[in-house]
Design a protein around this motif. Structure first.
Motif, PDB file in Angstrom:
ATOM      1  N   UNK A 176      49.385  54.127  21.914  1.00 47.12           N
ATOM      2  CA  UNK A 176      48.091  54.303  21.293  1.00 47.12           C
ATOM      3  C   UNK A 176      47.021  54.303  22.385  1.00 47.12           C
ATOM      4  N   UNK A 177      45.824  54.727  21.995  1.00 47.11           N
ATOM      5  CA  UNK A 177      44.723  54.750  22.959  1.00 47.11           C
ATOM      6  C   UNK A 177      44.437  53.343  23.481  1.00 47.11           C
ATOM      7  N   UNK A 178      44.513  52.341  22.594  1.00 48.64           N
ATOM      8  CA  UNK A 178      44.277  50.959  23.018  1.00 48.64           C
ATOM      9  C   UNK A 178      45.346  50.497  24.000  1.00 48.64           C
ATOM     10  N   UNK A 179      46.593  50.863  23.755  1.00 50.36           N
ATOM     11  CA  UNK A 179      47.675  50.447  24.652  1.00 50.36           C
ATOM     12  C   UNK A 179      47.534  51.113  26.019  1.00 50.36           C
ATOM     13  N   UNK A 180      47.145  52.375  26.018  1.00 51.65           N
ATOM     14  CA  UNK A 180      46.943  53.078  27.288  1.00 51.65           C
ATOM     15  C   UNK A 180      45.801  52.439  28.070  1.00 51.65           C
ATOM     16  N   UNK A 181      44.707  52.111  27.355  1.00 48.72           N
ATOM     17  CA  UNK A 181      43.564  51.490  28.027  1.00 48.72           C
ATOM     18  C   UNK A 181      43.924  50.107  28.543  1.00 48.72           C
ATOM     19  N   UNK A 182      44.659  49.332  27.732  1.00 49.34           N
ATOM     20  CA  UNK A 182      45.070  48.004  28.160  1.00 49.34           C
ATOM     21  C   UNK A 182      45.986  48.080  29.388  1.00 49.34           C
ATOM     22  N   UNK A 183      46.926  49.037  29.367  1.00 48.17           N
ATOM     23  CA  UNK A 183      47.814  49.206  30.514  1.00 48.17           C
ATOM     24  C   UNK A 183      47.058  49.582  31.770  1.00 48.17           C
ATOM     25  N   UNK A 185      43.908  48.848  32.481  1.00 47.13           N
ATOM     26  CA  UNK A 185      43.152  47.677  32.943  1.00 47.13           C
ATOM     27  C   UNK A 185      44.076  46.677  33.632  1.00 47.13           C
ATOM     28  N   UNK A 186      45.254  46.417  33.057  1.00 44.69           N
ATOM     29  CA  UNK A 186      46.206  45.493  33.679  1.00 44.69           C
ATOM     30  C   UNK A 186      46.656  45.991  35.048  1.00 44.69           C
ATOM     31  N   UNK A 187      46.891  47.300  35.126  1.00 47.80           N
ATOM     32  CA  UNK A 187      47.320  47.885  36.403  1.00 47.80           C
ATOM     33  C   UNK A 187      46.221  47.747  37.460  1.00 47.80           C
ATOM     34  N   UNK A 188      44.982  48.043  37.063  1.00 47.37           N
ATOM     35  CA  UNK A 188      43.864  47.929  38.007  1.00 47.37           C
ATOM     36  C   UNK A 188      43.636  46.474  38.410  1.00 47.37           C
ATOM     37  N   UNK A 189      43.911  45.543  37.491  1.00 51.27           N
ATOM     38  CA  UNK A 189      43.779  44.125  37.836  1.00 51.27           C
ATOM     39  C   UNK A 189      44.815  43.737  38.890  1.00 51.27           C
ATOM     40  N   UNK A 190      46.055  44.223  38.733  1.00 53.74           N
ATOM     41  CA  UNK A 190      47.093  43.923  39.717  1.00 53.74           C
ATOM     42  C   UNK A 190      46.757  44.524  41.073  1.00 53.74           C
ATOM     43  N   UNK A 191      46.090  45.676  41.052  1.00 54.15           N
ATOM     44  CA  UNK A 191      45.691  46.316  42.313  1.00 54.15           C
ATOM     45  C   UNK A 191      44.498  45.630  42.952  1.00 54.15           C
ATOM     46  N   UNK A 192      43.789  44.814  42.170  1.00 59.41           N
ATOM     47  CA  UNK A 192      42.613  44.130  42.696  1.00 59.41           C
ATOM     48  C   UNK A 192      41.307  44.830  42.405  1.00 59.41           C
ATOM     49  N   UNK A 193      41.350  45.949  41.668  1.00 59.55           N
ATOM     50  CA  UNK A 193      40.125  46.684  41.374  1.00 59.55           C
ATOM     51  C   UNK A 193      39.345  46.057  40.225  1.00 59.55           C
ATOM     52  N   UNK A 194      40.021  45.308  39.361  1.00 60.10           N
ATOM     53  CA  UNK A 194      39.380  44.653  38.218  1.00 60.10           C
ATOM     54  C   UNK A 194      39.676  43.163  38.303  1.00 60.10           C
ATOM     55  N   UNK A 195      38.637  42.334  38.298  1.00 62.25           N
ATOM     56  CA  UNK A 195      38.830  40.894  38.399  1.00 62.25           C
ATOM     57  C   UNK A 195      39.337  40.353  37.060  1.00 62.25           C
ATOM     58  N   UNK A 196      39.890  39.145  37.091  1.00 60.39           N
ATOM     59  CA  UNK A 196      40.505  38.561  35.902  1.00 60.39           C
ATOM     60  C   UNK A 196      39.509  38.435  34.750  1.00 60.39           C
ATOM     61  N   UNK A 197      38.280  38.005  35.045  1.00 60.37           N
ATOM     62  CA  UNK A 197      37.298  37.813  33.978  1.00 60.37           C
ATOM     63  C   UNK A 197      37.007  39.126  33.253  1.00 60.37           C
ATOM     64  N   UNK A 199      39.015  41.744  33.129  1.00 61.94           N
ATOM     65  CA  UNK A 199      40.220  42.123  32.394  1.00 61.94           C
ATOM     66  C   UNK A 199      40.309  41.378  31.065  1.00 61.94           C
ATOM     67  N   UNK A 200      39.991  40.073  31.104  1.00 62.14           N
ATOM     68  CA  UNK A 200      40.058  39.275  29.878  1.00 62.14           C
ATOM     69  C   UNK A 200      39.030  39.749  28.859  1.00 62.14           C
ATOM     70  N   UNK A 201      37.842  40.107  29.314  1.00 62.64           N
ATOM     71  CA  UNK A 201      36.810  40.585  28.379  1.00 62.64           C
ATOM     72  C   UNK A 201      37.216  41.897  27.736  1.00 62.64           C
ATOM     73  N   UNK A 202      37.716  42.817  28.539  1.00 62.96           N
ATOM     74  CA  UNK A 202      38.155  44.093  27.978  1.00 62.96           C
ATOM     75  C   UNK A 202      39.337  43.884  27.039  1.00 62.96           C
ATOM     76  N   UNK A 203      40.256  42.997  27.427  1.00 64.35           N
ATOM     77  CA  UNK A 203      41.378  42.690  26.543  1.00 64.35           C
ATOM     78  C   UNK A 203      40.927  42.059  25.245  1.00 64.35           C
ATOM     79  N   UNK A 204      39.889  41.209  25.317  1.00 65.83           N
ATOM     80  CA  UNK A 204      39.355  40.602  24.109  1.00 65.83           C
ATOM     81  C   UNK A 204      38.798  41.618  23.141  1.00 65.83           C
ATOM     82  N   UNK A 205      38.106  42.620  23.663  1.00 66.30           N
ATOM     83  CA  UNK A 205      37.577  43.691  22.804  1.00 66.30           C
ATOM     84  C   UNK A 205      38.718  44.446  22.133  1.00 66.30           C
TER      85      UNK A 205
END
Length: 433
Positions: A176-183, A185-197, A199-205
């Motif tokens: 789904x679009x949400x799963x693609x977006x979540x994936x 964001x998680x990938x960018x967080x692992x790369x260091x482009x998105x900080x944990x906070x 990532x958590x906010x986007x995941x919360x939405x």
């Protein structure tokens, strides 16, 4: 081979050599275009299109039909590679005789791998958006010409796969679009482009539509409320001492909520009667309670809060029994994390011990632990950490009883009646399993 011999060779076979070079370039074009157009960002193209980049619209149109696009590019790439191989074989047969076939195979393979596959694809993947914009106009013309052939090939492939029981759909994505977006964001967080906070906010939405009000509500056992039949001065003191601005009012039983009193309304009333609490009727000051089902998802409840310009609702089950309360702040905390002010009580209920273990109140939500400690405990069957232990153990454990699941060791430290009120959690050791 002397210089004169080289000039003679080039003079006799320059047409074949030029054709081979052109075909290798075309093969590289098709390979690079395929890589760039399949790796390009739809959202980036959308942004560029809104900013006036005409080619971004061409790219978007092409990738809307990926099966047709990829089919056309593969057909073009296959044709030019076969032609290049045939010309190379013919050329080397004339020069080297029967051994030319083997030599042509080796040379053609090396050229195709380096210049038609690895080099253009590496170039394209290094900047897929820029590469896609550059080749989009030419690819569009090619797809218009070869598109019908590609469609026929795709139809044939689907028919063959269908014969073996494999069904393909070009319309429905596996994610789904949400799963693609979540994936992403998680990938960018692992790369260091998105900080944990972030990532958590986007995941919360993204989680709002998957969570129900019952997952985040203040349960009835922790809900503060006042009895309308108690003396007014006692109720006034309870409200003023409370860290909350709104307080439910019940009469007869806690399931009979008759109003919600705002502390500001009480203060205004107190000022009007010179702080004489006996002249105040808190029921008349209260607002009509708003009841919502416990199965309402958070996305709908947030929209309802915004639509009604409300901040507070009483949660009931299918039988109309009060289960707890939910506020706008509770939903916002699912997005931005804990919101605290100088009047908030310390309700976190998590304490780290010197040995690395965590002492956790049984009422702490699983989602809060996962977010704060980077854990992955499941929250589908239970909302609180105590509920998870009860669900997994299929019982109400005794004090000092321990369980191991999901890579953690759970030790019951305190139990009151049928409620687990305190747990110690540490990583599971090998002898715990």
């Amino acid at each position: 081979m002397t210089f004169d011999a080289i000039l003679t060779f080039l003079g006799n076979y320059w047409i074949s050599i030029a054709s081979i070079l052109a075909l290798v370039l075309l093969s590289g074009f098709f390979s690079g275009s395929e890589t760039a157009l399949t790796a390009t960002s739809k959202s980036r193209m959308h942004t560029l299109g809104n900013n006036g980049e005409v080619r971004a619209g061409i790219v978007t149109h092409l990738i809307e039909r990926r099966d047709r696009l990829i089919g056309a590019l593969l057909i073009g790439n296959t044709i030019v590679n076969i032609l290049a191989g045939s010309l190379m074989t013919s050329l080397f047969l004339d020069v080297f005789g029967d051994s030319g076939v083997a030599i042509a195979t080796l040379v053609t393979s090396a050229i195709v791998v380096v210049f038609s596959e690895v080099l253009p694809k590496s170039w394209a993947i290094a900047g897929p958006d820029r590469f896609a914009l550059a080749v989009a106009p030419m690819v569009r013309l090619f797809v218009l010409v070869v598109g019908p052939v590609s469609a026929a090939v795709n139809w044939l492939v689907r028919a063959i796969l269908a014969f073996f029981g494999v069904r393909l759909s070009s319309e429905v994505s596996m994610l789904t679009a949400h799963e693609e977006l979540r994936g992403a964001v998680d990938y960018l967080h692992k790369e260091g482009s998105v900080v944990k906070a972030d990532r958590d906010r986007l995941g919360g939405v993204l989680d709002l539509g998957e969570l129900e009000v019952s997952d985040i509500m203040v349960h009835r056992v922790a809900m503060r409320a006042i009895n309308a039949d108690d003396p007014v001065d006692i109720n006034v003191r309870i409200i003023l001492d409370s860290p909350y601005t709104r307080m439910p009012i019940w009469r007869g039983s806690t399931d009979n909520i008759i109003g919600v009193l705002h502390a500001k309304d009480l203060l205004r009333a107190m000022a009007d009667v010179d702080s004489d609490a006996s002249k105040i009727d808190i029921v008349k000051l209260s607002q009509k309670p708003w009841f919502v089902p416990d199965t309402t998802n958070l996305k709908d409840q947030l929209n309802a809060f915004l639509r009604r310009k409300g901040h507070f609702a009483i949660v009931v089950d299918e039988y109309g029994e009060v289960q707890g309360l939910v506020t706008l702040e509770d939903i916002l905390e699912e997005i931005v994390g804990d919101i605290s002010d100088e009047y908030d009580l310390d309700m976190q209920g998590v304490r780290q011990e010197a040995d690395g273990s965590m002492v956790v109140d049984g009422s702490v939500p699983i989602r809060d632990l996962n977010r704060a400690l980077e854990w992955n405990l499941p929250d589908e069957e239970a909302t609180t950490i105590a509920g998870l232990v009860i669900h997994e153990s299929k019982s109400i454990p005794d004090e000092r009883q321990a369980f191991t699941f999901y890579g953690k060791r759970f030790i019951v430290m305190k139990r009151e009646r049928n409620r687990i009120t305190k747990l110690r959690i540490r990583p599971a050791a090998e002898d715990d399993i």
